[in-house]
Design an enzyme around this catalytic site. Structure first.
Site, PDB file in Angstrom:
ATOM      1  N   GLU A  78       0.820  -1.220   0.000  1.00 55.78           N
ATOM      2  CA  GLU A  78       0.000   0.000   0.000  1.00 55.78           C
ATOM      3  C   GLU A  78       0.856   1.273   0.000  1.00 55.78           C
ATOM      4  O   GLU A  78       0.321   2.371  -0.119  1.00 55.78           O
ATOM      5  CB  GLU A  78      -0.941  -0.005   1.212  1.00 55.78           C
ATOM      6  CG  GLU A  78      -1.991  -1.094   1.111  1.00 55.78           C
ATOM      7  CD  GLU A  78      -3.094  -0.947   2.146  1.00 55.78           C
ATOM      8  OE1 GLU A  78      -4.260  -0.914   1.757  1.00 55.78           O
ATOM      9  OE2 GLU A  78      -2.774  -0.874   3.357  1.00 55.78           O
ATOM     10  N   HIS A  97      -2.375   5.642   7.222  1.00 55.95           N
ATOM     11  CA  HIS A  97      -3.491   4.865   6.667  1.00 55.95           C
ATOM     12  C   HIS A  97      -3.898   3.812   7.684  1.00 55.95           C
ATOM     13  O   HIS A  97      -3.113   2.923   8.026  1.00 55.95           O
ATOM     14  CB  HIS A  97      -3.054   4.194   5.356  1.00 55.95           C
ATOM     15  CG  HIS A  97      -3.986   3.112   4.915  1.00 55.95           C
ATOM     16  ND1 HIS A  97      -5.340   3.331   4.716  1.00 55.95           N
ATOM     17  CD2 HIS A  97      -3.780   1.802   4.641  1.00 55.95           C
ATOM     18  CE1 HIS A  97      -5.910   2.190   4.348  1.00 55.95           C
ATOM     19  NE2 HIS A  97      -4.989   1.249   4.296  1.00 55.95           N
ATOM     20  N   TYR A 124     -13.994  21.150  15.390  1.00 60.22           N
ATOM     21  CA  TYR A 124     -12.673  20.591  15.079  1.00 60.22           C
ATOM     22  C   TYR A 124     -12.663  19.822  13.767  1.00 60.22           C
ATOM     23  O   TYR A 124     -11.671  19.813  13.057  1.00 60.22           O
ATOM     24  CB  TYR A 124     -12.143  19.744  16.245  1.00 60.22           C
ATOM     25  CG  TYR A 124     -11.634  20.653  17.328  1.00 60.22           C
ATOM     26  CD1 TYR A 124     -10.364  21.222  17.226  1.00 60.22           C
ATOM     27  CD2 TYR A 124     -12.437  21.023  18.391  1.00 60.22           C
ATOM     28  CE1 TYR A 124      -9.910  22.122  18.162  1.00 60.22           C
ATOM     29  CE2 TYR A 124     -11.984  21.930  19.340  1.00 60.22           C
ATOM     30  CZ  TYR A 124     -10.718  22.470  19.224  1.00 60.22           C
ATOM     31  OH  TYR A 124     -10.270  23.367  20.137  1.00 60.22           O
TER      32      TYR A 124
HETATM   33 ZN   LIG Z   1      -5.368  -0.694   3.913  1.00 58.99          ZN
END
Ligand SMILES: [Zn+2]
Length: 212
Positions: A78, A97, A124
């Site tokens: 990834e 991630h 926020y």
């Molecule tokens: Zn992932």
């Protein structure tokens, strides 16, 4: 010399913050991956298939911005979309991630509003995230996810990957981790509240917050 100590400091911070996220339940098993820009042309990233709660400073992957392995174990597949973000946004210093529970739950909802996956209801959320970008589903590691990130780099700092999880970016690792936590907590409130029973911020209130 300065660069070496900078990378050493970032190795330590990446190990510590990954463990902190794992210990507090934002990460389970070997899910998720985190990276930080190291110098102008390198990236430190969490390794493929490892538990982010049990990393060591030596277990991190050091890559070039082109994805060539410089040192350490193989980075997650990834990492492609991390590199797309670094290569197309000079202000991007870190990418987080996670497959954290509430963000992932939101990403899997059949009734997800892909234009506005979370309508602003806390200040926020407006000030830190602003706009959560929905990204269509692609299998993990798919080149098309990196292409999608390339197109959005520098324009958004938070992404909801359909049926997968979330991505956030920031100038520093600490800020990116804070943002990932903010996104998870907001998604949790949004889902727990039930979106039809929320007192949303008005357009005027949102505009005032964005002007800050
Ligand atoms: Zn992932």
């Amino acid at each position: 010399m300065e660069l070496k100590s900078d990378i050493r400091r970032k190795r330590r911070a990446l190990v510590e913050l990954s463990k902190s996220l794992f210990d507090r339940g934002y990460i389970a098993g070997s899910a998720g991956n985190i990276s930080v820009r190291a110098g102008v042309d390198k990236v430190l990233a969490t390794p493929s298939g490892a538990c982010l709660g049990r990393l060591s400073e030596e277990s991190l992957a050091l890559l070039s911005l082109e994805g060539e392995q410089i040192k350490g174990p193989r980075a997650s597949k990834e990492t492609k979309f991390h590199l797309a973000l670094y290569n197309n946004d000079p202000a991007c210093g870190s990418v987080v991630h996670l497959h954290s529970t509430w963000v992932t739950l939101l990403s899997c909802r059949a009734d997800l509003d892909t234009e506005a996956p979370i309508r602003p209801f806390t200040p926020y959320y407006v000030m830190k995230i602003g706009c959560l970008q929905v990204v269509p589903y692609y299998p993990p590691g798919d080149e098309r996810l990196a292409e999608a990130m390339k197109a959005w780099a520098g324009q958004r700092n938070a992404f909801l990957l359909r049926n997968h999880g979330g991505i956030v970016t920031a100038g520093t690792l600490t800020k990116a981790v804070d943002l990932a936590e903010e996104l998870e907590e907001t998604a949790k409130l949004y889902c727990l509240l039930n979106k039809n029973n929320i007192h949303y911020l008005s357009e005027a209130e949102i505009t005032q917050l964005r002007g800050r």
